[in-house]
Design a protein around this motif. Structure first.
Motif, PDB file in Angstrom:
ATOM      1  N   ALA A  89      72.798 -65.334   2.713  1.00  0.00           N
ATOM      2  CA  ALA A  89      72.267 -64.331   3.640  1.00  0.00           C
ATOM      3  C   ALA A  89      71.327 -63.394   2.896  1.00  0.00           C
ATOM      4  N   ARG A 116      69.175 -60.239   4.208  1.00  0.00           N
ATOM      5  CA  ARG A 116      68.758 -59.460   5.375  1.00  0.00           C
ATOM      6  C   ARG A 116      67.538 -58.594   5.094  1.00  0.00           C
ATOM      7  N   LEU A 138      69.966 -58.103  14.190  1.00  0.00           N
ATOM      8  CA  LEU A 138      69.938 -59.560  14.362  1.00  0.00           C
ATOM      9  C   LEU A 138      68.800 -59.922  15.302  1.00  0.00           C
ATOM     10  N   ARG A 146      74.248 -67.806   9.587  1.00  0.00           N
ATOM     11  CA  ARG A 146      73.322 -68.662   8.842  1.00  0.00           C
ATOM     12  C   ARG A 146      71.930 -68.077   8.840  1.00  0.00           C
ATOM     13  N   TRP A 147      71.330 -68.005   7.681  1.00  0.00           N
ATOM     14  CA  TRP A 147      70.005 -67.416   7.574  1.00  0.00           C
ATOM     15  C   TRP A 147      69.066 -68.400   6.929  1.00  0.00           C
ATOM     16  N   PRO A 148      67.800 -68.400   7.217  1.00  0.00           N
ATOM     17  CA  PRO A 148      67.114 -67.488   8.132  1.00  0.00           C
ATOM     18  C   PRO A 148      67.460 -67.788   9.578  1.00  0.00           C
ATOM     19  N   GLN A 149      67.134 -66.824  10.449  1.00  0.00           N
ATOM     20  CA  GLN A 149      67.296 -67.026  11.888  1.00  0.00           C
ATOM     21  C   GLN A 149      66.027 -67.720  12.360  1.00  0.00           C
ATOM     22  N   GLN A 201      63.853 -63.660   6.579  1.00  0.00           N
ATOM     23  CA  GLN A 201      65.057 -63.514   7.427  1.00  0.00           C
ATOM     24  C   GLN A 201      64.850 -64.120   8.813  1.00  0.00           C
ATOM     25  N   ALA A 249      70.271 -73.865   8.579  1.00  0.00           N
ATOM     26  CA  ALA A 249      70.174 -72.666   9.419  1.00  0.00           C
ATOM     27  C   ALA A 249      70.336 -73.085  10.876  1.00  0.00           C
TER      28      ALA A 249
END
Ligand code: FAD
Length: 342
Positions: free
Chosen positions: A4, A6, A146, A167-170, A97, A120
């Motif tokens: 992650a 952010r 988010l 789970r990243w990236p979105q 992100q 992701a």
């Protein structure tokens, strides 16, 4: 596995084919800019191709702070394998992100490959994206900032907001025409990071021998006026009325899915959730009931005129002007009136 992160940037994966920049990348930059400003991070565009340097400037003028421009002679045309490999590697290296793709044939092929490589989540065909809070119902864990991935679900009967806290990236794909094309700002400055994608011969499983672009029959997105016909028109021969009114107004002809499915007009003319999203100055809906899936593609027109025999048709709920009547009488009267004025 991607950890992650952010703090990362917001990315838009722009598209080109054979040197032509696709509009969808520019449209996504308008939403990307909004998201990046809200998060206080940079907006980057990713662009791959055989010759992309001239497009990098355009991407900056349309809102990107930086452009990751990868040039390789064999990337002139899209191919799943090498494109997915390069984008996945970039994500692992730079850790954005949020990554947004166009829900075009290319984006729909590329985004799932990249998502599965970087492990992701991915929401396809979003119609809006926002930043918000999320509280996980079971654990009461609170997540800040988010990406709300918003899209119609269950045949368009509900609008679902999907989040991806773990789970990243979105990642999301966004339909073409849904986001407004930003104005180019020639004074914008940005950074272009050029790189040579590290690709081997075996990464290219296909050899493109020839490229024949399919010619679209109509460019509904660019039309200022659209006359669209639906099931109420009653038949292919009678669809002539729609073409006649469109010609009298110098407009493009559009259609509901019911008219397209009946074979009265080509699919390129379909407006709506599974057709084109349009924003003309004037949209005339003729014999169209106004189902939610149709409205999803036209409700942002500046002025909507609806012609329908049923005064309770839902299309009147979004129309600025309504004519309750039989289109077989109303349209010839309209054409007659237009011809008298010119
Ligand atoms: P109808 O709903 O049958 O309406 C016909 C209208 O014509 C009626 O309101 C009637 O009063 C009127 N009428 C009849 N005779 C006359 C007359 N003589 N004069 C004036 N008015 C008359 N639809 C889309 O359009 N675009 C999409 O992209 C799309 N995507 C979809 C995606 C999914 C997943 C699903 C499940 C559906 C989708 N649909 C889409 C279909 C949508 O749900 C409707 O079925 C469709 O829009 C109905 O088309 P229509 O309004 O032409 O026909």
């Amino acid at each position: 596995m991607i950890e992650a992160n952010r703090q990362g940037d917001v990315w838009v994966v722009a598209e080109q084919n054979d040197g032509e920049l696709h509009d969808v990348g520019l449209e996504l930059l308008s939403k990307g800019r909004e998201l990046a400003d809200r998060l206080g991070v940079r907006l980057a565009a990713v662009l791959l191709g055989a010759k992309v340097d001239s497009h990098a400037r355009r991407l900056i003028e349309h809102g990107a702070d930086r452009v990751l421009a990868g040039e390789h002679p064999d990337l002139a045309h899209y191919q799943t394998n090498p494109y997915a490999k390069v984008v996945a590697r970039l994500i692992e290296e730079h850790r954005p992100q949020i990554v947004i793709f166009g829900a075009t044939p290319v984006g729909r092929d590329l985004a799932p490959r990249v998502a599965s490589t970087v492990r992701a989540g991915l929401t396809a065909d979003c119609t809006d994206l926002e930043i918000g809070e999320h509280v996980e119902p079971g654990t009461k864990q609170r997540y800040h900032n988010l990406l709300y991935q918003i899209r119609p679900a269950f045949g368009g009967n509900i609008i679902a907001t999907i989040v991806n806290p773990e789970r990243w990236p979105q990642m999301a794909t966004v339909r073409e025409g849904v986001m407004r094309m930003p104005e180019a700002d020639r004074s914008r400055r940005g950074e272009v990071i050029e790189f040579k994608p590290d690709l081997a011969t075996e990464d290219f499983m296909l050899k493109v021998l020839e490229f024949k672009p399919a010619v679209r029959k109509v460019n509904l997105k660019a039309a200022r006026v659209i006359v669209a016909g639906g099931a109420g028109v009653g038949g292919k021969d009678n669809f002539r009325l729609i073409w006649d009114l469109a010609n009298a107004l110098g407009a493009a002809a559009g259609a509901s899915r019911a008219a397209v499915d009946s074979g009265w007009i080509d699919k390129d003319h379909q407006v709506g959730q599974t057709g084109t999203t349009v924003r003309p100055a004037l949209y005339i809906a003729v014999g169209i009931s106004g189902a939610v899936q149709h409205r999803a593609g036209m409700s942002e027109a500046k002025k909507i005129v609806a012609i329908n025999a049923d005064p309770h048709a839902p299309i009147f709920g979004v129309a600025h002007y309504g004519i309750v009547g039989d289109l077989n009488r109303v349209i010839p009267m309209m054409i007659g009136a237009i011809k008298k004025r010119v």
